[in-house]
Design a protein around this motif. Structure first.
Motif, PDB file in Angstrom:
ATOM      1  N   MET A   1      59.118  14.917  57.768  1.00  0.00           N
ATOM      2  CA  MET A   1      57.970  14.233  58.481  1.00  0.00           C
ATOM      3  C   MET A   1      57.187  14.738  59.692  1.00  0.00           C
ATOM      4  SD  MET A   1      58.538  10.586  61.423  1.00  0.00           S
ATOM      5  CE  MET A   1      57.310  10.606  62.604  1.00  0.00           C
ATOM      6  N   GLU A   2      56.113  15.267  59.551  1.00  0.00           N
ATOM      7  CA  GLU A   2      55.306  16.512  60.285  1.00  0.00           C
ATOM      8  C   GLU A   2      56.215  15.811  61.823  1.00  0.00           C
ATOM      9  OE1 GLU A   2      51.370  16.462  59.310  1.00  0.00           O
ATOM     10  OE2 GLU A   2      51.808  17.442  57.672  1.00  0.00           O
ATOM     11  N   PRO A   3      55.892  17.454  62.182  1.00  0.00           N
ATOM     12  CA  PRO A   3      57.129  17.065  63.973  1.00  0.00           C
ATOM     13  C   PRO A   3      55.736  16.315  64.748  1.00  0.00           C
ATOM     14  CG  PRO A   3      57.552  19.641  63.630  1.00  0.00           C
ATOM     15  CD  PRO A   3      56.256  18.074  62.188  1.00  0.00           C
ATOM     16  N   GLN A   4      54.017  16.764  64.007  1.00  0.00           N
ATOM     17  CA  GLN A   4      53.292  15.893  65.095  1.00  0.00           C
ATOM     18  C   GLN A   4      53.941  14.177  64.687  1.00  0.00           C
ATOM     19  OE1 GLN A   4      49.227  16.435  63.002  1.00  0.00           O
ATOM     20  NE2 GLN A   4      48.436  15.276  64.783  1.00  0.00           N
ATOM     21  N   VAL A   5      53.857  14.148  63.817  1.00  0.00           N
ATOM     22  CA  VAL A   5      53.705  12.406  64.186  1.00  0.00           C
ATOM     23  C   VAL A   5      55.763  12.118  65.175  1.00  0.00           C
ATOM     24  CG1 VAL A   5      54.390  10.150  62.596  1.00  0.00           C
ATOM     25  CG2 VAL A   5      53.320  12.318  61.868  1.00  0.00           C
ATOM     26  N   GLY A   6      56.845  12.826  64.450  1.00  0.00           N
ATOM     27  CA  GLY A   6      57.672  12.366  65.745  1.00  0.00           C
ATOM     28  C   GLY A   6      56.968  12.170  67.367  1.00  0.00           C
ATOM     29  N   ALA A   7      55.787  14.198  67.267  1.00  0.00           N
ATOM     30  CA  ALA A   7      55.547  13.519  68.815  1.00  0.00           C
ATOM     31  C   ALA A   7      54.896  12.402  68.793  1.00  0.00           C
ATOM     32  CB  ALA A   7      54.071  14.799  68.976  1.00  0.00           C
ATOM     33  N   LEU A   8      53.724  11.578  68.273  1.00  0.00           N
ATOM     34  CA  LEU A   8      53.388  10.301  68.067  1.00  0.00           C
ATOM     35  C   LEU A   8      54.209   9.470  68.791  1.00  0.00           C
ATOM     36  CD1 LEU A   8      50.803  10.364  65.367  1.00  0.00           C
ATOM     37  CD2 LEU A   8      50.125  11.455  67.969  1.00  0.00           C
ATOM     38  N   ILE A   9      55.197   9.360  68.198  1.00  0.00           N
ATOM     39  CA  ILE A   9      56.380   8.698  68.369  1.00  0.00           C
ATOM     40  C   ILE A   9      56.540   8.135  69.753  1.00  0.00           C
ATOM     41  CG2 ILE A   9      58.243   7.504  67.727  1.00  0.00           C
ATOM     42  CD1 ILE A   9      57.392   8.058  64.284  1.00  0.00           C
ATOM     43  N   GLU A  10      56.899   9.772  70.304  1.00  0.00           N
ATOM     44  CA  GLU A  10      57.679   9.756  71.037  1.00  0.00           C
ATOM     45  C   GLU A  10      56.336   9.377  72.889  1.00  0.00           C
ATOM     46  OE1 GLU A  10      60.087  10.930  74.315  1.00  0.00           O
ATOM     47  OE2 GLU A  10      60.352  10.346  72.208  1.00  0.00           O
ATOM     48  N   ARG A  11      55.601   9.851  71.992  1.00  0.00           N
ATOM     49  CA  ARG A  11      54.420   9.238  73.615  1.00  0.00           C
ATOM     50  C   ARG A  11      54.564   7.938  73.157  1.00  0.00           C
ATOM     51  NH1 ARG A  11      48.850  11.494  72.731  1.00  0.00           N
ATOM     52  NH2 ARG A  11      48.559  10.639  70.278  1.00  0.00           N
ATOM     53  N   ALA A  12      54.359   6.692  71.788  1.00  0.00           N
ATOM     54  CA  ALA A  12      54.308   5.724  71.895  1.00  0.00           C
ATOM     55  C   ALA A  12      55.426   5.009  72.542  1.00  0.00           C
ATOM     56  CB  ALA A  12      54.202   5.196  70.399  1.00  0.00           C
ATOM     57  N   ARG A  13      56.537   5.891  72.601  1.00  0.00           N
ATOM     58  CA  ARG A  13      58.053   4.657  73.265  1.00  0.00           C
ATOM     59  C   ARG A  13      57.492   5.206  75.160  1.00  0.00           C
ATOM     60  NH1 ARG A  13      61.880   7.281  76.155  1.00  0.00           N
ATOM     61  NH2 ARG A  13      61.299   9.230  75.711  1.00  0.00           N
ATOM     62  N   ILE A  14      56.728   6.520  75.224  1.00  0.00           N
ATOM     63  CA  ILE A  14      57.492   6.510  76.109  1.00  0.00           C
ATOM     64  C   ILE A  14      56.102   5.360  76.991  1.00  0.00           C
ATOM     65  CG2 ILE A  14      56.375   8.107  78.570  1.00  0.00           C
ATOM     66  CD1 ILE A  14      57.599  10.350  76.505  1.00  0.00           C
ATOM     67  N   VAL A  15      54.912   5.192  76.438  1.00  0.00           N
ATOM     68  CA  VAL A  15      53.972   4.006  76.953  1.00  0.00           C
ATOM     69  C   VAL A  15      54.187   2.648  76.910  1.00  0.00           C
ATOM     70  CG1 VAL A  15      51.404   3.049  76.215  1.00  0.00           C
ATOM     71  CG2 VAL A  15      52.270   5.457  76.086  1.00  0.00           C
TER      72      VAL A  15
END
Length: 402
Positions: free
Chosen positions: A1-15
């Motif tokens: 999985m690309e780091p960008q996707v992990g970042a999107l998941i992390e942002r969704a978690r925070i939101v």
């Protein structure tokens, strides 16, 4: 999985306001695995992405950066005060994405047969009469509209949490052929029923627009036609005449009986009475301003109305998609959390319900190879023997020193 996707998941978690531990608990993914997904060290499997999306209130497209379903989705909607339909659009897009994933996993859909310049009034009435005739509904009042639409058309219907001005939205994936109707939870059961019939009219007339297009509150010809369809579907003129007979005088008590029998608003009942030539225009305008709860209380069916309010204010998951998701759970391609989020309940409730019904994931046995089928392996031990022989004697530098 690309780091960008992990970042999107992390942002969704925070939101969504989740800690990693809380998100892990909500999705059924271990915290260590979730941490590796977010850091980009491990690719997320699609069931995990689906679970994270549902838990955080995001779409799969938002978490992966791949918006194929969102880009091709088409909508029709019913709203007030220029609502952008954000809540319902997100919910129905979830349904289309889950449907798309189950298609990719070859989980079969549950299919039933269904189908799909006059004035809007004429077109709406003709389509409503045709729908009743094709599905053998006669001229009687219609019961549970959610179940009726699902059973007659094969279209999934959901009752959703929504914004105050979001009444109904229908979304289609033209590539998959999937259609979902969403209506808002409300304590106005008559409005919910008219919205359901209105959205069904849009589907039958194929009133599709791009999902980002237009003002959903605008009174377009398509909206007027869908309203006319809904009114004639819910209160067929012939059914009204059969109920009232040849009465010459219609009272508010009669109006109340029509509202109670056909489960429509006083406004819809008044328009139908006027079209059937039971009341004049002035009476129609006066009665259109009345409310269903006031009529119910005045004429003795307030308890029934309150029961209708409770029913219309309950969430309902799209039945066929839910049945398909449960099959995906049995086949091991979907986590129990996805079903829980689809139903709007805790995963423990789903596990208890499924267990009580005897629904459990299929155990896939580990296939071990027979020893006789294993390939022969040649190991050359000559080099190891030489090394061991050398260790038996003194090292050369030690012998020279003596």
């Amino acid at each position: 999985m690309e780091p960008q996707v992990g970042a999107l998941i992390e942002r969704a978690r925070i939101v969504a306001g989740f800690s990693q531990r809380a998100l892990a608990d909500a999705t059924g993914i271990s915290q260590s695995t979730l941490s590796r997904i977010i850091s980009g060290d491990r690719a997320a499997k699609m069931p995990e992405v689906v679970a994270i999306a549902w838990a955080t209130g995001h779409t799969v497209a938002q978490l992966t950066g791949v918006g194929a379903v969102a880009d091709r989705a088409q909508c029709v909607a019913r709203a007030t005060r220029d609502s952008g339909m954000e809540h319902m659009r997100e919910a129905l897009l979830h349904f289309l994405e889950l449907n798309d994933y189950l298609d990719d996993q070859a989980v079969p859909a549950i299919v039933r047969d269904g189908r799909g310049a006059l004035s809007a009034e004429t077109e709406g009435r003709a389509a409503a009469e045709r729908f009743r005739q094709e599905h053998h509904l006669g001229t009687q009042p219609l019961g549970d509209l959610v179940a009726l639409i699902e059973q007659t058309t094969g279209i999934d219907v959901a009752v959703l949490d929504a914004g105050p001005d979001e009444h109904g939205l229908t979304m289609r994936d033209p590539t998959r052929g999937a259609v979902f109707i969403g209506v808002a939870r409300t304590q106005n059961p008559m409005r919910q029923r008219s919205t359901l019939a209105h959205e069904l009219g849009h589907v039958l007339f194929q009133d599709w627009r791009d999902s980002t297009a237009g003002n959903w509150s605008e009174r377009t010809p398509a909206e007027v036609r869908a309203d006319d369809f809904a009114r004639h579907l819910l209160v067929p003129i012939d059914g009204l005449r059969e109920f009232l007979g040849a009465r010459e005088t219609i009272t508010r008590s009669d109006l109340s009986a029509i509202v109670q029998r056909f489960l429509v608003s006083p406004a819809i009942a008044a328009i139908a009475l006027h079209q059937a030539e039971y009341i004049d225009t002035a009476t129609k305008q006066e009665w259109m301003a009345l409310s269903a709860p006031h009529l119910a209380i005045r004429f003795g069916w307030g308890d029934q109305y309150r029961a209708l309010q409770v029913e219309s204010d309950q969430r309902r998951a799209p039945q066929r998609l839910l049945a398909r998701a449960i099959r995906g759970y049995v086949e091991g391609v979907l986590p129990v959390q996805a079903i829980a989020t689809l139903r709007g309940v805790e995963s423990a409730v789903v596990e208890a319900d499924l267990g009580e019904a005897g629904v459990v994931p299929v155990e896939r046995p580990v296939v071990w190879a027979d020893p006789a089928e294993l390939p022969d392996v040649h190991v050359d031990l000559e080099a190891l023997d030489e090394a061991l022989d050398a260790l038996d004697g003194d090292p050369p530098d030690v012998r020279d020193a003596g």
